[in-house]
Scaffold this active site. Structure first.
Site, PDB file in Angstrom:
ATOM      1  N   ARG A  31       0.816  -1.222   0.000  1.00  0.00           N
ATOM      2  CA  ARG A  31       0.000   0.000   0.000  1.00  0.00           C
ATOM      3  C   ARG A  31       0.850   1.273   0.000  1.00  0.00           C
ATOM      4  O   ARG A  31       0.458   2.288   0.581  1.00  0.00           O
ATOM      5  CB  ARG A  31      -0.963   0.017   1.185  1.00  0.00           C
ATOM      6  CG  ARG A  31      -2.028  -1.071   1.132  1.00  0.00           C
ATOM      7  CD  ARG A  31      -3.040  -0.783   0.035  1.00  0.00           C
ATOM      8  NE  ARG A  31      -4.180  -1.679   0.115  1.00  0.00           N
ATOM      9  CZ  ARG A  31      -5.328  -1.354   0.689  1.00  0.00           C
ATOM     10  NH1 ARG A  31      -5.510  -0.168   1.230  1.00  0.00           N
ATOM     11  NH2 ARG A  31      -6.313  -2.208   0.698  1.00  0.00           N
ATOM     12  N   ARG A  82      -3.020   6.993   0.615  1.00  0.00           N
ATOM     13  CA  ARG A  82      -3.510   8.217   1.273  1.00  0.00           C
ATOM     14  C   ARG A  82      -2.526   8.908   2.201  1.00  0.00           C
ATOM     15  O   ARG A  82      -2.746  10.059   2.566  1.00  0.00           O
ATOM     16  CB  ARG A  82      -4.801   7.903   2.035  1.00  0.00           C
ATOM     17  CG  ARG A  82      -5.984   7.716   1.100  1.00  0.00           C
ATOM     18  CD  ARG A  82      -7.140   7.069   1.817  1.00  0.00           C
ATOM     19  NE  ARG A  82      -6.739   5.731   2.260  1.00  0.00           N
ATOM     20  CZ  ARG A  82      -7.564   4.850   2.817  1.00  0.00           C
ATOM     21  NH1 ARG A  82      -8.822   5.165   3.022  1.00  0.00           N
ATOM     22  NH2 ARG A  82      -7.137   3.662   3.174  1.00  0.00           N
ATOM     23  N   ARG A 133      -5.811  11.871  -6.685  1.00  0.00           N
ATOM     24  CA  ARG A 133      -7.131  11.251  -6.522  1.00  0.00           C
ATOM     25  C   ARG A 133      -8.227  12.297  -6.693  1.00  0.00           C
ATOM     26  O   ARG A 133      -9.266  12.034  -7.290  1.00  0.00           O
ATOM     27  CB  ARG A 133      -7.238  10.571  -5.156  1.00  0.00           C
ATOM     28  CG  ARG A 133      -8.459   9.675  -5.069  1.00  0.00           C
ATOM     29  CD  ARG A 133      -8.650   9.060  -3.721  1.00  0.00           C
ATOM     30  NE  ARG A 133      -9.207  10.009  -2.780  1.00  0.00           N
ATOM     31  CZ  ARG A 133      -9.584   9.720  -1.537  1.00  0.00           C
ATOM     32  NH1 ARG A 133      -9.437   8.497  -1.079  1.00  0.00           N
ATOM     33  NH2 ARG A 133     -10.081  10.636  -0.749  1.00  0.00           N
ATOM     34  N   ASP A 155      -6.642  -2.036  -7.806  1.00  0.00           N
ATOM     35  CA  ASP A 155      -7.191  -2.675  -6.608  1.00  0.00           C
ATOM     36  C   ASP A 155      -7.529  -4.117  -6.948  1.00  0.00           C
ATOM     37  O   ASP A 155      -7.834  -4.427  -8.102  1.00  0.00           O
ATOM     38  CB  ASP A 155      -8.454  -1.948  -6.117  1.00  0.00           C
ATOM     39  CG  ASP A 155      -8.784  -2.368  -4.687  1.00  0.00           C
ATOM     40  OD1 ASP A 155      -8.159  -1.828  -3.757  1.00  0.00           O
ATOM     41  OD2 ASP A 155      -9.623  -3.268  -4.507  1.00  0.00           O
ATOM     42  N   TYR A 178     -15.308 -10.781  -0.568  1.00  0.00           N
ATOM     43  CA  TYR A 178     -16.019  -9.536  -0.920  1.00  0.00           C
ATOM     44  C   TYR A 178     -17.220  -9.813  -1.826  1.00  0.00           C
ATOM     45  O   TYR A 178     -18.265  -9.170  -1.721  1.00  0.00           O
ATOM     46  CB  TYR A 178     -15.072  -8.549  -1.613  1.00  0.00           C
ATOM     47  CG  TYR A 178     -14.048  -7.969  -0.673  1.00  0.00           C
ATOM     48  CD1 TYR A 178     -14.366  -6.913   0.177  1.00  0.00           C
ATOM     49  CD2 TYR A 178     -12.758  -8.476  -0.620  1.00  0.00           C
ATOM     50  CE1 TYR A 178     -13.435  -6.387   1.055  1.00  0.00           C
ATOM     51  CE2 TYR A 178     -11.810  -7.953   0.256  1.00  0.00           C
ATOM     52  CZ  TYR A 178     -12.157  -6.910   1.090  1.00  0.00           C
ATOM     53  OH  TYR A 178     -11.242  -6.400   1.958  1.00  0.00           O
TER      54      TYR A 178
HETATM   55  O1  CP3 Z   1      -0.003  -1.285  -2.677  1.00  0.00           O
HETATM   56  C1  CP3 Z   1      -0.181  -0.316  -3.454  1.00  0.00           C
HETATM   57  O2  CP3 Z   1       0.271   0.809  -3.251  1.00  0.00           O
HETATM   58  C2  CP3 Z   1      -0.882  -0.590  -4.757  1.00  0.00           C
HETATM   59  C3  CP3 Z   1      -2.288  -0.392  -4.770  1.00  0.00           C
HETATM   60  C4  CP3 Z   1      -3.236  -1.282  -3.989  1.00  0.00           C
HETATM   61  C5  CP3 Z   1      -4.463  -0.799  -3.508  1.00  0.00           C
HETATM   62  N1  CP3 Z   1      -5.177  -1.844  -3.016  1.00  0.00           N
HETATM   63  C6  CP3 Z   1      -4.898   0.585  -3.567  1.00  0.00           C
HETATM   64  C7  CP3 Z   1      -5.999   1.048  -2.708  1.00  0.00           C
HETATM   65  C8  CP3 Z   1      -3.181  -2.657  -3.714  1.00  0.00           C
HETATM   66  C9  CP3 Z   1      -2.062  -3.655  -3.957  1.00  0.00           C
HETATM   67  C10 CP3 Z   1      -4.427  -2.990  -3.099  1.00  0.00           C
HETATM   68  C11 CP3 Z   1      -4.777  -4.358  -2.701  1.00  0.00           C
HETATM   69  C12 CP3 Z   1      -5.992  -4.592  -1.907  1.00  0.00           C
HETATM   70  N2  CP3 Z   1      -7.209  -3.992  -2.020  1.00  0.00           N
HETATM   71  C13 CP3 Z   1      -6.089  -5.605  -0.931  1.00  0.00           C
HETATM   72  C14 CP3 Z   1      -4.996  -6.567  -0.564  1.00  0.00           C
HETATM   73  C15 CP3 Z   1      -3.919  -5.926   0.223  1.00  0.00           C
HETATM   74  C16 CP3 Z   1      -4.216  -5.694   1.661  1.00  0.00           C
HETATM   75  O3  CP3 Z   1      -4.117  -4.521   2.072  1.00  0.00           O
HETATM   76  O4  CP3 Z   1      -4.539  -6.651   2.357  1.00  0.00           O
HETATM   77  C17 CP3 Z   1      -7.399  -5.552  -0.405  1.00  0.00           C
HETATM   78  C18 CP3 Z   1      -7.954  -6.434   0.678  1.00  0.00           C
HETATM   79  C19 CP3 Z   1      -8.094  -4.534  -1.113  1.00  0.00           C
HETATM   80  C20 CP3 Z   1      -9.516  -4.157  -0.964  1.00  0.00           C
HETATM   81  C21 CP3 Z   1      -9.673  -2.744  -0.585  1.00  0.00           C
HETATM   82  N3  CP3 Z   1      -9.369  -1.653  -1.373  1.00  0.00           N
HETATM   83  C22 CP3 Z   1     -10.188  -2.237   0.636  1.00  0.00           C
HETATM   84  C23 CP3 Z   1     -10.633  -3.108   1.802  1.00  0.00           C
HETATM   85  C24 CP3 Z   1     -10.162  -0.856   0.557  1.00  0.00           C
HETATM   86  C25 CP3 Z   1     -10.716   0.120   1.561  1.00  0.00           C
HETATM   87  C26 CP3 Z   1      -9.920   0.157   2.786  1.00  0.00           C
HETATM   88  C27 CP3 Z   1      -8.833   1.142   2.636  1.00  0.00           C
HETATM   89  O5  CP3 Z   1      -7.678   0.831   2.969  1.00  0.00           O
HETATM   90  O6  CP3 Z   1      -9.172   2.253   2.252  1.00  0.00           O
HETATM   91  C28 CP3 Z   1      -9.599  -0.499  -0.692  1.00  0.00           C
HETATM   92  C29 CP3 Z   1      -9.355   0.855  -1.191  1.00  0.00           C
HETATM   93  C30 CP3 Z   1      -7.974   1.184  -1.666  1.00  0.00           C
HETATM   94  N4  CP3 Z   1      -7.166   0.397  -2.433  1.00  0.00           N
HETATM   95  C31 CP3 Z   1      -7.292   2.400  -1.438  1.00  0.00           C
HETATM   96  C32 CP3 Z   1      -6.066   2.328  -2.098  1.00  0.00           C
HETATM   97  C33 CP3 Z   1      -5.015   3.381  -2.203  1.00  0.00           C
HETATM   98  C34 CP3 Z   1      -7.845   3.576  -0.681  1.00  0.00           C
HETATM   99  C35 CP3 Z   1      -8.766   4.300  -1.603  1.00  0.00           C
HETATM  100  C36 CP3 Z   1      -8.764   5.767  -1.375  1.00  0.00           C
HETATM  101  O7  CP3 Z   1      -7.958   6.466  -2.001  1.00  0.00           O
HETATM  102  O8  CP3 Z   1      -9.597   6.211  -0.578  1.00  0.00           O
END
Ligand code: CP3
Length: 348
Positions: A23, A27, A36, A73, A154
């Site tokens: 990640r 943010r 964003r 994502d 999900y």
């Molecule tokens: O790692 C990186 O920088 C690359 C991008 C990336 C995102 N999501 C961007 C994202 C990657 C590799 C993921 C994977 C992801 N997404 C996983 C597996 C990794 C982990 O953390 O366990 C999972 C379970 C998700 C599902 C997901 N996406 C959730 C549960 C959420 C909301 C919770 C949260 O952290 O906000 C997201 C949103 C998400 N994916 C964001 C980002 C940058 C936040 C969105 C925003 O900008 O508000």
């Protein structure tokens, strides 16, 4: 010149142990928030190759990590299989109509049809490859997918869950239906990862973020076997592309279900002692990890942990990372400190 991150995945000698953070594009970076905002929302950002490439590169320049991870994502896969997806502020991802019945599964797009809808991901990768090649700094690009099980949680629950009760009810009362979902997702993911490789990623990671929701005796059947199938499909066709497996939260049975499969790197979560992971898996796989992400709130706590991990791994068969994703309120300077410390303590 070869890419230090790819070399480390393949256990080749490197001048220091490379580091990246799960990640890392997100943010906690004001620069990410600005892009964003420009995109309008998170999904629009995923759909816009120019902007997705921009935020992928940000942590290379701002934080100094050794590899970029494609900005996207895991949930774009079920989204393109036909499930309407929204990211609600403060609530996370929500699918409008969760999968409940066999007819719901049959209605989803599968195979090539679904994989071909993810063109914006492949376009982002092609753009990134051009941009990374032009920089000439040999930073690797990591592609990724969610494990079929994590994606299915999900798809079935419709959103994030604390109890997983809907998918576990299916696991015990209608395992055939759960397997039907997992099979359909697996077939899409194989082609999706293959297309990511063909578009230019150097390494792929499979995230099983919710592995720990499954009881140990059922983990192989409902998750690990599908992950291994995907890894083996890719390794057979693209042996030079390292595959990283990250099943989060399975330390209690790390050696039982996990000491087989054709892949290169095992992602160690922060709940697993690195010394134990090394003892049980270190001869077979390069280990990635595993600082507890909340240590990033304190520089001293970070340095101590990095030194501790280094003293165990000693720069052999290791990639530094967090044991799960970085949180949005971590100060950027602390993330920079983590990366610099990993590179400093492991310098040969
Ligand atoms: O790692 C990186 O920088 C690359 C991008 C990336 C995102 N999501 C961007 C994202 C990657 C590799 C993921 C994977 C992801 N997404 C996983 C597996 C990794 C982990 O953390 O366990 C999972 C379970 C998700 C599902 C997901 N996406 C959730 C549960 C959420 C909301 C919770 C949260 O952290 O906000 C997201 C949103 C998400 N994916 C964001 C980002 C940058 C936040 C969105 C925003 O900008 O508000």
């Amino acid at each position: 010149m070869s890419k230090i991150f790819v070399d480390a995945c393949l256990r080749k000698p490197t001048p220091y142990t490379p580091v990246w953070m799960m990640r890392q594009a997100g943010r906690y970076l004001p620069e990410y928030m600005a892009v964003r905002k420009q995109a309008g929302n998170f999904l629009n950002l995923c759909h816009n190759p120019a902007l997705a490439a921009e935020v992928t590169i940000q942590p290379l320049d701002i934080v100094g990590v050794d590899a970029a991870i494609l900005f996207s994502d895991i949930l774009v896969v079920p989204n393109e299989m036909g499930m309407k997806l929204e990211f609600l502020a403060g609530e996370g991802p929500v699918f409008e109509k969760p999968v409940k019945t066999e007819a719901d599964v049959d209605a989803l797009l599968g195979g090539e049809e679904a994989a071909n809808k993810l063109t914006y991901v492949y376009d982002t990768i092609k753009l990134l490859k051009e941009q990374l090649d032009a920089r000439g700094d040999e930073k690797a690009l990591i592609g990724f997918t969610g494990a079929p099980w994590t994606l299915a949680t999900y798809m079935i629950e419709g959103q994030g869950t604390k109890t997983y009760n809907i998918c576990k009810k299916m696991m015990y009362s209608n395992p055939t239906l759960l397997h039907k979902i997992l099979r359909k997702v697996t077939e899409v993911v194989k082609l999706y990862m293959e297309k990511q490789i063909q578009s230019g990623v150097d390494v792929v990671q499979i995230f099983d973020s919710w592995a720990a929701a499954i009881e140990p005796s059922k983990y192989d059947e409902f998750s690990w076997s599908y992950m291994v199938e995907i890894a083996e499909y890719l390794k057979e066709k693209y042996p030079h592309i390292p595959v990283i497996m990250f099943p989060k939260g399975i330390s209690a049975f790390i050696e039982r279900g996990l000491v087989y499969g054709n892949f290169d790197v095992f992602g160690v979560d922060w709940g697993t002692p690195m010394a134990m992971a090394k003892e049980k898996l270190g001869n077979k796989y390069v280990l990635q990890g595993n600082m507890e992400p909340c240590r990033l709130y304190d520089k001293e706590a970070t340095t101590k942990c990095v030194q501790g991990i280094q003293s165990i791994m000693q720069g052999e068969g290791h990639i530094f990372n967090l044991g799960h994703g970085i949180l949005p309120d971590v100060p950027v300077e602390n993330a920079i400190h983590f990366v610099k410390e990993c590179q400093r303590v492991s310098k040969k």
